[in-house]
Motif scaffolding. Structure first.
Motif, short mmCIF file in Angstrom:
data_model
loop_
_atom_site.label_atom_id
_atom_site.label_comp_id
_atom_site.label_asym_id
_atom_site.label_seq_id
_atom_site.Cartn_x
_atom_site.Cartn_y
_atom_site.Cartn_z
N THR A 32 9.54 0.99 13.77
CA THR A 32 10.18 1.18 12.47
C THR A 32 9.70 0.11 11.49
O THR A 32 9.43 0.38 10.31
CB THR A 32 11.71 1.15 12.61
OG1 THR A 32 12.13 2.21 13.49
CG2 THR A 32 12.39 1.33 11.27
N TYR A 35 6.13 1.00 10.49
CA TYR A 35 6.10 2.09 9.52
C TYR A 35 6.50 1.58 8.14
O TYR A 35 5.95 1.98 7.12
CB TYR A 35 7.03 3.23 9.94
CG TYR A 35 6.72 3.85 11.29
CD1 TYR A 35 7.72 4.47 12.03
CD2 TYR A 35 5.43 3.82 11.83
CE1 TYR A 35 7.45 5.04 13.28
CE2 TYR A 35 5.16 4.38 13.07
CZ TYR A 35 6.18 4.99 13.78
OH TYR A 35 5.91 5.55 15.01
N GLN A 36 7.48 0.69 8.12
CA GLN A 36 7.91 0.13 6.84
C GLN A 36 6.77 -0.62 6.17
O GLN A 36 6.62 -0.58 4.93
CB GLN A 36 9.11 -0.78 7.04
CG GLN A 36 9.75 -1.26 5.74
CD GLN A 36 10.27 -0.09 4.90
OE1 GLN A 36 11.04 0.74 5.36
NE2 GLN A 36 9.81 0.00 3.65
N THR A 39 4.61 1.83 4.49
CA THR A 39 5.23 2.28 3.25
C THR A 39 5.09 1.22 2.16
O THR A 39 4.69 1.50 1.03
CB THR A 39 6.72 2.61 3.47
OG1 THR A 39 6.83 3.66 4.42
CG2 THR A 39 7.39 3.03 2.17
N ARG A 42 1.61 1.00 0.65
CA ARG A 42 1.03 2.30 0.32
C ARG A 42 0.06 2.25 -0.84
O ARG A 42 -0.87 3.05 -0.94
CB ARG A 42 2.14 3.32 0.05
CG ARG A 42 3.03 3.00 -1.13
CD ARG A 42 4.30 3.86 -1.10
NE ARG A 42 5.15 3.59 -2.24
CZ ARG A 42 5.99 2.57 -2.33
NH1 ARG A 42 6.07 1.70 -1.33
NH2 ARG A 42 6.74 2.40 -3.41
N ILE A 127 4.52 11.42 14.37
CA ILE A 127 4.52 10.51 13.22
C ILE A 127 3.84 11.23 12.06
O ILE A 127 2.66 11.60 12.16
CB ILE A 127 3.74 9.22 13.55
CG1 ILE A 127 4.30 8.57 14.82
CG2 ILE A 127 3.79 8.25 12.37
CD1 ILE A 127 3.31 7.62 15.49
N TYR A 129 2.54 10.93 8.43
CA TYR A 129 2.21 10.11 7.26
C TYR A 129 2.27 11.03 6.04
O TYR A 129 1.56 12.03 5.99
CB TYR A 129 0.81 9.51 7.37
CG TYR A 129 0.54 8.70 8.61
CD1 TYR A 129 -0.52 9.03 9.47
CD2 TYR A 129 1.31 7.59 8.95
CE1 TYR A 129 -0.80 8.29 10.61
CE2 TYR A 129 1.03 6.85 10.10
CZ TYR A 129 -0.02 7.21 10.92
OH TYR A 129 -0.28 6.47 12.05
N SER A 135 9.66 13.24 0.75
CA SER A 135 9.45 13.22 2.22
C SER A 135 10.68 13.74 2.96
O SER A 135 10.56 14.35 4.02
CB SER A 135 9.15 11.78 2.68
OG SER A 135 7.97 11.30 2.07
N ILE A 186 6.85 9.11 7.39
CA ILE A 186 6.66 7.81 6.73
C ILE A 186 6.28 8.06 5.27
O ILE A 186 5.19 8.56 4.98
CB ILE A 186 5.54 7.01 7.43
CG1 ILE A 186 5.87 6.87 8.92
CG2 ILE A 186 5.39 5.63 6.80
CD1 ILE A 186 4.77 6.27 9.74
N MET A 188 4.73 7.66 1.86
CA MET A 188 3.63 6.82 1.40
C MET A 188 3.13 7.27 0.02
O MET A 188 1.96 7.06 -0.31
CB MET A 188 2.49 6.85 2.42
CG MET A 188 2.92 6.29 3.78
SD MET A 188 1.66 6.45 5.04
CE MET A 188 0.42 5.32 4.42
#
Lengths: 194, 134
Positions: A32, A35-36, A39, A42, A127, A129, A135, A186, A188
């Motif tokens: 997590t 993934y943050q 983001t 991005r 996952i 993206y 999202s 995620i 982005m």
């Protein structure tokens, strides 16, 4: 030294995990965070392809001494695998979202590849993206499609609204054990309004 | 403990080359240790035993990797510095709980240890041969 949520803490938590359940919990927590970072970064990773994004996650995991690898397969599917002691194995199927047929393929991959659900080897991740808008709507639509088209899937956890993921389980044909998949998107989108 | 298999496995992983080098050096330092000596391996042991070790985080990262990867050869533990400098071994559960809560109850006298983070040290032990994955 620990419990302050730093990467040092996460590394130690991984080192001292006492069970597969704990390993999984720690790994998902770390992911997590990874993934943050995607983001948050991005703006700078807009031109990164799937390989590059997945490699970025693997690199972050490896920095915590987690035995993670990236495998590039045909058709653009990018796998992330994490292995650990006591026969622990976790796999992620990742792709930049461009339609739902890939998600169907990714789900089929995880379902069939891990047709042999065993203790410590019974969790995987899809996952997504996502560089488009909304999202939340995408993951919700995927959730609805999945349950419309597939029988024998159980919704184990619905965190779409707050955390943009949901978790399913299905029965493994070979062992009859459940195999769990976390489906996570995620965000982005980089579309600064001036 | 014969660690040839471990070295072969390590070389086949895709970990960072710098980390791999330290993992291999640590593995070499473990070669030939008997069960008794291999049951209490402090951070200092590794600092003194690993050749050409440069200061930094790579040693801890290597110890973490060697304790957690699929073919782990070490188990990680912790001890509390006693008042007279003697190590007081913490059970894995005690250390685990402390890591989560930040609270450590002294294993001997039952009192809450003040500032436990500064007094707890890691140590490692060789995994027993029967637990090694081939």
């Amino acid at each position: 030294m620990m419990h302050n949520g730093t990467s040092f803490d996460n590394g130690l938590a991984w080192m001292f995990a006492q069970s597969h359940e704990e390993r999984l919990s720690i790994l998902e927590n770390i992911l997590t965070g990874c993934y943050q970072k995607l983001t948050d970064g991005r703006k700078d990773n807009q031109k990164h392809n799937e390989d590059a994004l997945s490699i970025a996650i693997v690199n972050m995991l490896q920095m915590l001494s987690i035995d993670a690898e990236h495998d590039r397969k045909k058709g653009g599917h990018c796998d992330i695998t994490v292995r650990a002691r006591e026969n622990f194995l976790w796999i992620g199927e990742a792709k930049i979202h461009s339609g739902y047929s890939w998600l169907e393929d990714g789900f089929a991959q995880l379902s069939k590849r891990y047709g042999l659900s065993q203790y410590g080897r019974d969790h995987g991740e899809i996952i997504i993206y996502h560089r488009g808008r909304n999202s939340g709507a995408i993951i919700l639509k995927w959730h609805d499609r999945l349950f419309e088209k597939h029988e024998g899937i159980t919704l184990e956890e619905d965190c779409i609204k707050d955390h943009m993921f949901f978790r399913t389980s299905h029965s493994c044909r070979a062992t009859g054990r459940k195999f769990f998949i976390r489906h996570i998107i995620i965000p982005m989108l980089h579309d600064p309004e001036k | 403990m014969n660690l040839d298999h471990t070295r072969t496995i390590l070389k086949s992983t895709r970990i960072n080359p710098d980390l791999l080098d330290v993992c291999l050096d640590v593995t070499n330092a473990l070669e030939g240790l008997d069960e008794e000596r291999g049951s209490f391996l402090t951070y200092s042991f590794f600092v003194n035993s690993v050749d050409n070790l440069k200061p930094g985080e790579k040693l801890l990262a290597a110890l973490n990797f060697l304790s957690t990867f699929e073919y782990a050869i070490l188990d990680a533990h912790a001890y509390l510095d006693g008042d007279r400098g003697e190590p007081i071994i913490l059970s894995d559960k005690t250390f685990h709980d402390m890591a989560k809560t930040g609270i450590l109850v002294h294993p001997d006298d039952g009192e809450i240890v003040k500032d436990p983070m500064s007094k707890v040290r890691l140590f490692f032990s060789l995994r027993s041969e029967e637990n090694l994955v081939e």
